[in-house]
Design a protein around this motif. Structure first.
Motif, PDB file in Angstrom:
ATOM      1  N   ALA A 109       0.763  -1.435   0.076  1.00 37.57           N
ATOM      2  CA  ALA A 109       0.145  -0.036  -0.231  1.00 37.57           C
ATOM      3  C   ALA A 109       0.844   1.356  -0.088  1.00 37.57           C
ATOM      4  O   ALA A 109       0.524   2.215  -0.766  1.00 37.57           O
ATOM      5  CB  ALA A 109      -0.864   0.011   1.127  1.00 37.57           C
ATOM      6  N   ILE A 110       1.812   1.241   0.728  1.00 33.24           N
ATOM      7  CA  ILE A 110       2.889   2.457   0.664  1.00 33.24           C
ATOM      8  C   ILE A 110       3.443   2.530  -0.650  1.00 33.24           C
ATOM      9  O   ILE A 110       3.581   3.679  -1.141  1.00 33.24           O
ATOM     10  CB  ILE A 110       3.913   2.198   2.104  1.00 33.24           C
ATOM     11  CG1 ILE A 110       3.399   2.224   3.304  1.00 33.24           C
ATOM     12  CG2 ILE A 110       4.932   3.300   1.677  1.00 33.24           C
ATOM     13  CD1 ILE A 110       4.363   2.062   4.544  1.00 33.24           C
ATOM     14  N   LEU A 111       4.014   1.628  -1.129  1.00 30.06           N
ATOM     15  CA  LEU A 111       4.591   1.614  -2.516  1.00 30.06           C
ATOM     16  C   LEU A 111       3.696   2.050  -3.560  1.00 30.06           C
ATOM     17  O   LEU A 111       3.762   3.057  -4.238  1.00 30.06           O
ATOM     18  CB  LEU A 111       5.185   0.311  -2.951  1.00 30.06           C
ATOM     19  CG  LEU A 111       6.480  -0.223  -2.533  1.00 30.06           C
ATOM     20  CD1 LEU A 111       7.093  -1.254  -3.028  1.00 30.06           C
ATOM     21  CD2 LEU A 111       7.539   1.078  -3.069  1.00 30.06           C
ATOM     22  N   GLU A 112       2.413   1.717  -3.485  1.00 28.56           N
ATOM     23  CA  GLU A 112       1.451   1.925  -4.372  1.00 28.56           C
ATOM     24  C   GLU A 112       1.290   3.463  -4.190  1.00 28.56           C
ATOM     25  O   GLU A 112       0.891   3.961  -5.314  1.00 28.56           O
ATOM     26  CB  GLU A 112       0.139   1.056  -4.186  1.00 28.56           C
ATOM     27  CG  GLU A 112      -0.780   0.982  -5.286  1.00 28.56           C
ATOM     28  CD  GLU A 112      -2.151   0.020  -5.345  1.00 28.56           C
ATOM     29  OE1 GLU A 112      -2.576  -0.343  -6.437  1.00 28.56           O
ATOM     30  OE2 GLU A 112      -2.188  -0.111  -4.048  1.00 28.56           O
ATOM     31  N   TYR A 113       0.969   3.685  -2.995  1.00 28.36           N
ATOM     32  CA  TYR A 113       0.587   5.228  -2.928  1.00 28.36           C
ATOM     33  C   TYR A 113       1.848   6.036  -3.246  1.00 28.36           C
ATOM     34  O   TYR A 113       1.489   7.255  -4.045  1.00 28.36           O
ATOM     35  CB  TYR A 113       0.369   5.615  -1.349  1.00 28.36           C
ATOM     36  CG  TYR A 113      -0.066   7.144  -1.063  1.00 28.36           C
ATOM     37  CD1 TYR A 113      -1.324   7.339  -1.270  1.00 28.36           C
ATOM     38  CD2 TYR A 113       1.056   7.650  -0.748  1.00 28.36           C
ATOM     39  CE1 TYR A 113      -1.712   8.676  -1.101  1.00 28.36           C
ATOM     40  CE2 TYR A 113       0.587   9.131  -0.286  1.00 28.36           C
ATOM     41  CZ  TYR A 113      -0.773   9.698  -0.631  1.00 28.36           C
ATOM     42  OH  TYR A 113      -1.138  10.945  -0.228  1.00 28.36           O
TER      43      TYR A 113
END
Length: 144
Positions: free
Chosen positions: A26-30
């Motif tokens: 999720a952090i990477l995607e954000y």
């Protein structure tokens, strides 16, 4: 394009044996979908609804892991909090002196700077970074 780069980052993590958790993804995607070079706090605020058990420390720790693997860059400007940028092709940053917004700026002609610097000084050049400062359109509108 962001999804392709996200997949490359996920693969890079797999190669280093870093476990891919839902929070990490999720952090990477954000980061890959954000054009604003967010701070760790901004990332945390954006994801806390989806991951109520995630702390700011978790975000910081994961950003540190991503930095060590080389898929994320930490941008520090003056005394403001660090912003994070996905490592993609070489690009430069245009920074608003009013609100601190950072926008990517691509200018392939500057690639020659390293070669020229090496030639003129005899240094072995590893990298370079350039920042351009000004007032963004939103802040300019507010002023007038």
């Amino acid at each position: 394009m962001a999804n392709e780069q996200l997949q490359e980052a996920v693969n890079a993590l797999k190669n280093t044996k870093v476990r891919m958790t839902p929070q990490r993804h999720a952090i990477l995607e954000y980061l890959y979908n954000s054009m604003s070079h967010p701070t760790a706090d901004e990332i945390y605020k954006a994801l806390e609804g989806k991951f109520p058990n995630m702390s700011v420390a978790t975000v910081y720790n994961n950003l540190r892991v991503f930095k060590e693997v080389g898929i994320v860059k930490e941008l520090t400007y003056g005394d403001s909090s660090s912003r994070f940028d996905c490592v993609t092709t070489d690009h430069y940053h245009v920074i608003c002196t009013e609100c601190g917004k950072i926008v990517d700026f691509h200018y392939p002609g500057l690639d020659e700077v390293e070669t020229l610097a090496e030639h003129v000084t005899g240094f072995e050049i590893e990298s370079h970074r350039m920042e351009v400062y000004g007032t963004c359109p939103e802040c300019k509108t507010e002023k007038h």
